[in-house]
Design a protein around this motif. Structure first.
Motif, short mmCIF file in Angstrom:
data_model
loop_
_atom_site.label_atom_id
_atom_site.label_comp_id
_atom_site.label_asym_id
_atom_site.label_seq_id
_atom_site.Cartn_x
_atom_site.Cartn_y
_atom_site.Cartn_z
N VAL A 64 0.83 -1.21 0.00
CA VAL A 64 0.00 0.00 0.00
C VAL A 64 0.86 1.25 0.00
O VAL A 64 0.63 2.19 -0.74
CB VAL A 64 -0.95 0.03 1.22
CG1 VAL A 64 -1.72 1.33 1.30
CG2 VAL A 64 -1.90 -1.16 1.19
N SER A 65 1.88 1.28 0.88
CA SER A 65 2.67 2.49 1.09
C SER A 65 4.09 2.11 1.51
O SER A 65 4.28 1.12 2.23
CB SER A 65 2.01 3.32 2.20
OG SER A 65 2.84 4.36 2.65
N LEU A 66 5.06 2.91 1.06
CA LEU A 66 6.44 2.70 1.48
C LEU A 66 6.75 3.46 2.77
O LEU A 66 7.59 3.03 3.55
CB LEU A 66 7.40 3.12 0.38
CG LEU A 66 7.32 2.30 -0.93
CD1 LEU A 66 8.26 2.88 -1.98
CD2 LEU A 66 7.63 0.84 -0.66
N ASP A 67 6.11 4.60 2.97
CA ASP A 67 6.37 5.42 4.16
C ASP A 67 5.06 6.01 4.66
O ASP A 67 4.59 6.99 4.09
CB ASP A 67 7.37 6.52 3.83
CG ASP A 67 7.81 7.30 5.07
OD1 ASP A 67 7.61 6.80 6.19
OD2 ASP A 67 8.34 8.41 4.90
N PRO A 68 4.43 5.40 5.67
CA PRO A 68 4.91 4.25 6.41
C PRO A 68 4.76 2.97 5.59
O PRO A 68 3.99 2.92 4.63
CB PRO A 68 4.01 4.22 7.65
CG PRO A 68 2.72 4.83 7.18
CD PRO A 68 3.12 5.87 6.18
N THR A 73 -13.29 -8.33 4.49
CA THR A 73 -12.70 -7.24 5.27
C THR A 73 -11.33 -6.96 4.68
O THR A 73 -10.58 -7.89 4.38
CB THR A 73 -12.57 -7.64 6.76
OG1 THR A 73 -13.90 -7.83 7.28
CG2 THR A 73 -11.87 -6.56 7.57
N ILE A 74 -11.02 -5.69 4.50
CA ILE A 74 -9.71 -5.27 4.01
C ILE A 74 -8.85 -5.02 5.23
O ILE A 74 -9.19 -4.20 6.10
CB ILE A 74 -9.84 -3.99 3.16
CG1 ILE A 74 -10.79 -4.25 1.97
CG2 ILE A 74 -8.46 -3.51 2.69
CD1 ILE A 74 -11.34 -2.99 1.34
N VAL A 75 -7.76 -5.76 5.33
CA VAL A 75 -6.89 -5.71 6.50
C VAL A 75 -5.59 -5.01 6.10
O VAL A 75 -4.91 -5.44 5.17
CB VAL A 75 -6.57 -7.13 7.02
CG1 VAL A 75 -5.64 -7.08 8.22
CG2 VAL A 75 -7.86 -7.88 7.35
N VAL A 76 -5.26 -3.94 6.81
CA VAL A 76 -4.03 -3.19 6.54
C VAL A 76 -3.07 -3.40 7.71
O VAL A 76 -3.47 -3.28 8.88
CB VAL A 76 -4.32 -1.68 6.36
CG1 VAL A 76 -3.03 -0.91 6.09
CG2 VAL A 76 -5.33 -1.46 5.23
N GLY A 77 -1.83 -3.73 7.39
CA GLY A 77 -0.83 -3.94 8.42
C GLY A 77 0.38 -3.06 8.20
O GLY A 77 0.73 -2.74 7.06
N GLU A 78 1.02 -2.67 9.31
CA GLU A 78 2.28 -1.93 9.24
C GLU A 78 3.43 -2.94 9.37
O GLU A 78 3.50 -3.69 10.34
CB GLU A 78 2.37 -0.91 10.37
CG GLU A 78 3.66 -0.11 10.31
CD GLU A 78 3.76 0.92 11.41
OE1 GLU A 78 4.75 1.68 11.39
OE2 GLU A 78 2.88 0.99 12.29
N VAL A 79 4.30 -2.93 8.39
CA VAL A 79 5.42 -3.88 8.37
C VAL A 79 6.45 -3.48 9.41
O VAL A 79 6.93 -2.35 9.42
CB VAL A 79 6.07 -3.93 6.97
CG1 VAL A 79 7.23 -4.92 6.95
CG2 VAL A 79 5.04 -4.29 5.90
N VAL A 80 6.77 -4.42 10.32
CA VAL A 80 7.78 -4.16 11.36
C VAL A 80 9.04 -4.99 11.14
O VAL A 80 10.09 -4.70 11.71
CB VAL A 80 7.22 -4.39 12.78
CG1 VAL A 80 6.08 -3.42 13.07
CG2 VAL A 80 6.78 -5.83 12.99
N ASP A 81 8.94 -6.04 10.31
CA ASP A 81 10.10 -6.86 9.98
C ASP A 81 9.78 -7.57 8.67
O ASP A 81 8.61 -7.78 8.33
CB ASP A 81 10.37 -7.88 11.09
CG ASP A 81 11.73 -8.56 10.95
OD1 ASP A 81 12.62 -8.01 10.25
OD2 ASP A 81 11.91 -9.64 11.54
N LEU A 82 10.81 -7.94 7.93
CA LEU A 82 10.64 -8.63 6.66
C LEU A 82 11.91 -9.34 6.29
O LEU A 82 12.97 -9.07 6.87
CB LEU A 82 10.23 -7.65 5.55
CG LEU A 82 11.27 -6.65 5.04
CD1 LEU A 82 10.80 -6.05 3.74
CD2 LEU A 82 11.52 -5.56 6.04
N GLY A 83 11.80 -10.27 5.36
CA GLY A 83 13.01 -10.96 4.94
C GLY A 83 12.78 -11.83 3.73
O GLY A 83 11.67 -12.25 3.44
N LEU A 84 13.87 -12.06 3.00
CA LEU A 84 13.91 -13.00 1.89
C LEU A 84 14.50 -14.28 2.44
O LEU A 84 15.60 -14.25 3.01
CB LEU A 84 14.76 -12.45 0.75
CG LEU A 84 14.29 -11.14 0.14
CD1 LEU A 84 15.34 -10.60 -0.83
CD2 LEU A 84 12.96 -11.33 -0.56
#
Length: 169
Positions: free
Chosen positions: A50-54, A137-148
């Motif tokens: 959805v967004s890069l910042d945040p 329901t559309i669920v929006v989350g804020e990414v706090v960690d990620l990885g490949l």
């Protein structure tokens, strides 16, 4: 194409048939179970950034889904992006009953949400907000960690199947 805004609602089957012509990736959304229940997971193909910042992402889930209730109670979830060799895992989490995590390699992400060890990549998210979207329901989350986690082709969904992508150059 018609511009008639007074037209009757489209048939569910026709909508499914037309939208099935749009290829998507496949992910399993996971979260901690409530009240001592084991982890919960569900297959989605409605995932997008959805967004890069945040850093925000979203997915859609049926409003009566037990997994949606678990995500809302947990306040967090992980999006596990599946690899091309994980079609069976996709089908396991697509059933009405949540798949068993018993023999499935997974660990806890930063939010405590299960991260599937064999996934292609993951995004660990705090629940940001939800919106009604018809029967979903559309669920929006804020990414706090990620990885490949590994280098492989992604699992795709197209016309009720999982074709492999043709990799160019």
């Amino acid at each position: 194409m018609t511009g008639d805004r007074g037209a009757a609602p489209v048939e569910t089957r026709a909508l499914r048939e037309v939208c099935g012509r749009y290829p998507t990736g496949v992910a399993v959304v996971t979260c901690r179970g409530a009240d001592g229940e084991g982890p919960v997971g569900v297959t989605v193909n409605s995932f997008t950034s959805v967004s890069l910042d945040p850093a925000l992402v979203l997915f859609c889930m049926h409003r009566d889904s037990r997994a949606l209730t678990a995500v809302e109670k947990a306040g967090a979830f992980a999006v596990n992006i599946l690899a091309a060799d994980q079609a069976a895992l996709c089908r396991a989490f697509a059933r009405r009953d949540t798949a068993d995590f018993g023999g499935l390699p997974h660990g806890a992400g930063a939010t405590g949400s299960p991260v599937l060890g064999d996934a292609l990549a993951f995004l660990d998210c705090r629940l940001h907000t939800t919106f009604p979207g018809g029967d979903h329901t559309i669920v929006v989350g804020e990414v706090v960690d990620l990885g490949l986690l590994r280098e492989e082709q992604p699992l795709t969904y197209f016309r009720s199947g999982h074709p492999r992508l043709e990799v160019l150059g």
